[in-house]
Design an enzyme around this catalytic site. Sequence first.
Site, PDB file in Angstrom:
ATOM      1  N   TYR A  90       0.849  -1.178  -0.217  1.00 54.19           N
ATOM      2  CA  TYR A  90       0.138  -0.059  -0.063  1.00 54.19           C
ATOM      3  C   TYR A  90       0.904   1.353  -0.053  1.00 54.19           C
ATOM      4  O   TYR A  90       0.737   2.171  -0.975  1.00 54.19           O
ATOM      5  CB  TYR A  90      -0.843  -0.169   1.214  1.00 54.19           C
ATOM      6  CG  TYR A  90      -1.767   1.413   1.395  1.00 54.19           C
ATOM      7  CD1 TYR A  90      -2.879   1.503   0.489  1.00 54.19           C
ATOM      8  CD2 TYR A  90      -1.776   2.178   2.418  1.00 54.19           C
ATOM      9  CE1 TYR A  90      -3.429   2.725   0.669  1.00 54.19           C
ATOM     10  CE2 TYR A  90      -2.433   3.079   2.813  1.00 54.19           C
ATOM     11  CZ  TYR A  90      -3.277   3.607   1.530  1.00 54.19           C
ATOM     12  OH  TYR A  90      -3.938   4.628   1.745  1.00 54.19           O
ATOM     13  N   HIS A  93     -46.774  23.293  40.847  1.00 51.72           N
ATOM     14  CA  HIS A  93     -48.178  23.403  40.660  1.00 51.72           C
ATOM     15  C   HIS A  93     -48.791  24.910  41.177  1.00 51.72           C
ATOM     16  O   HIS A  93     -48.121  25.437  41.993  1.00 51.72           O
ATOM     17  CB  HIS A  93     -48.882  22.422  41.638  1.00 51.72           C
ATOM     18  CG  HIS A  93     -48.782  21.169  40.909  1.00 51.72           C
ATOM     19  ND1 HIS A  93     -48.666  20.500  39.674  1.00 51.72           N
ATOM     20  CD2 HIS A  93     -48.389  19.931  41.712  1.00 51.72           C
ATOM     21  CE1 HIS A  93     -48.384  19.268  39.600  1.00 51.72           C
ATOM     22  NE2 HIS A  93     -48.133  18.820  40.854  1.00 51.72           N
ATOM     23  N   PRO A  94     -49.906  25.460  40.696  1.00 49.89           N
ATOM     24  CA  PRO A  94     -50.230  26.927  41.419  1.00 49.89           C
ATOM     25  C   PRO A  94     -50.317  26.752  42.641  1.00 49.89           C
ATOM     26  O   PRO A  94     -50.852  26.088  43.373  1.00 49.89           O
ATOM     27  CB  PRO A  94     -51.524  26.943  40.540  1.00 49.89           C
ATOM     28  CG  PRO A  94     -51.492  25.835  39.220  1.00 49.89           C
ATOM     29  CD  PRO A  94     -50.864  24.913  39.757  1.00 49.89           C
ATOM     30  N   GLY A  95     -49.696  27.894  43.381  1.00 49.06           N
ATOM     31  CA  GLY A  95     -49.762  28.116  44.810  1.00 49.06           C
ATOM     32  C   GLY A  95     -48.703  27.422  45.337  1.00 49.06           C
ATOM     33  O   GLY A  95     -48.386  27.654  46.569  1.00 49.06           O
TER      34      GLY A  95
END
Length: 377
Positions: A112, A288-290
């Site tokens: 090669y 979550h809300p609150g």
Amino acid sequence: MAQPACRLLITGANGFIGKNLMVRLGELPHYAVSTFVRGDDVSQLPALVAQADAIIHLAGENRPQDENAFSEVNTGLTRALCDAIRQVIADTGRKVPLVLASSTQAARENPYGRSKLAAEQAVQTLANTTGTPSVVFRLPGVFGKWCKPDYNSVVATFCHNIARGLPIHINDPTASLRLVYVDDVVSALLDSIKKSTSGCTQGVVEPEYTISVGELAGRIEAFGNCRSTLFSERVGTGLTRALYATYISYLPSESFSYEIPRYADSRGVFVEMLKTPDSGQFSYFTAHPGITRGGHYHHTKTEKFLVIKGQALFRFRHLLTNERVELRTCGDKPEIVDTIPGWVHDITNVGDTELVVMLWANENFDRQKPDTIASEV
């Protein structure tokens, strides 16, 4: 007035480097491309060369069944190109620049290597006798996406196998490798066309990397471990950046995504996304809300919060002076809120929909030394 296209002839366009070069050329204006690929007849070359403004010669034989193919393809095809260029000069006086992708194997005494050296010599002779602008690149190991595993690239083989949970085999972990990244090779090839001068010059691809086989395997294995540990390697620059991009390109489509742990309680969820060796970690949480989250302070740890959905109220209290600060942010207005050492802080969802917050901390969470002390704002 439109700039005329530069007509490039690319041999080996279907090979590893060729595929990457063809995609890059498709992104650039003012290039027209002709190709010569495996299976095409050498008799086509004179006509293709006559139409070309420059040639990038990538075609080669790496692992033929018959060693004679080394000489026939690596040397013979190069000589045929040189002969076709000579004919163009004889017919028109025009010199067609030629760029040859050779190999560092050209310095070795094997079939090669001898075929590659003979190809280089053919180009050198063409340049010396005709003044044709020519550039020879003696490439070390080239790696990157679309390289064939179990062929001639240990990087491709390691990436392919590790991405699939297959074993890799190492004979000598201390063996040294010289590597260049295919994107850098493509850039160097195209730059050599623009800067071509009379005679033959040596092309250089920069940067070139050196790494042992054992270290290479360890880095690629660490990329795979990121999915379970969440720890990312330093993938932003240099060899690790290029190796990581290569590794990811070998993931099978069913592995494009992966699950990570999710921690849920009555307040919402918390998910860690990514950790780094020295630049902290990324995560997100919902509320979550609150719901109020936080209610603690840090001595050294700092954080950056970014609300990406919902409305949030951040509250702060100075530990020594009891000074208080309130900040409201929402997902409609990107705004970073820093937590400050020595200030108690919390965050409350003050909207009527779920709150989603991205979070960066400057250090990875250490359960033994959390630097997180509960306290009321």
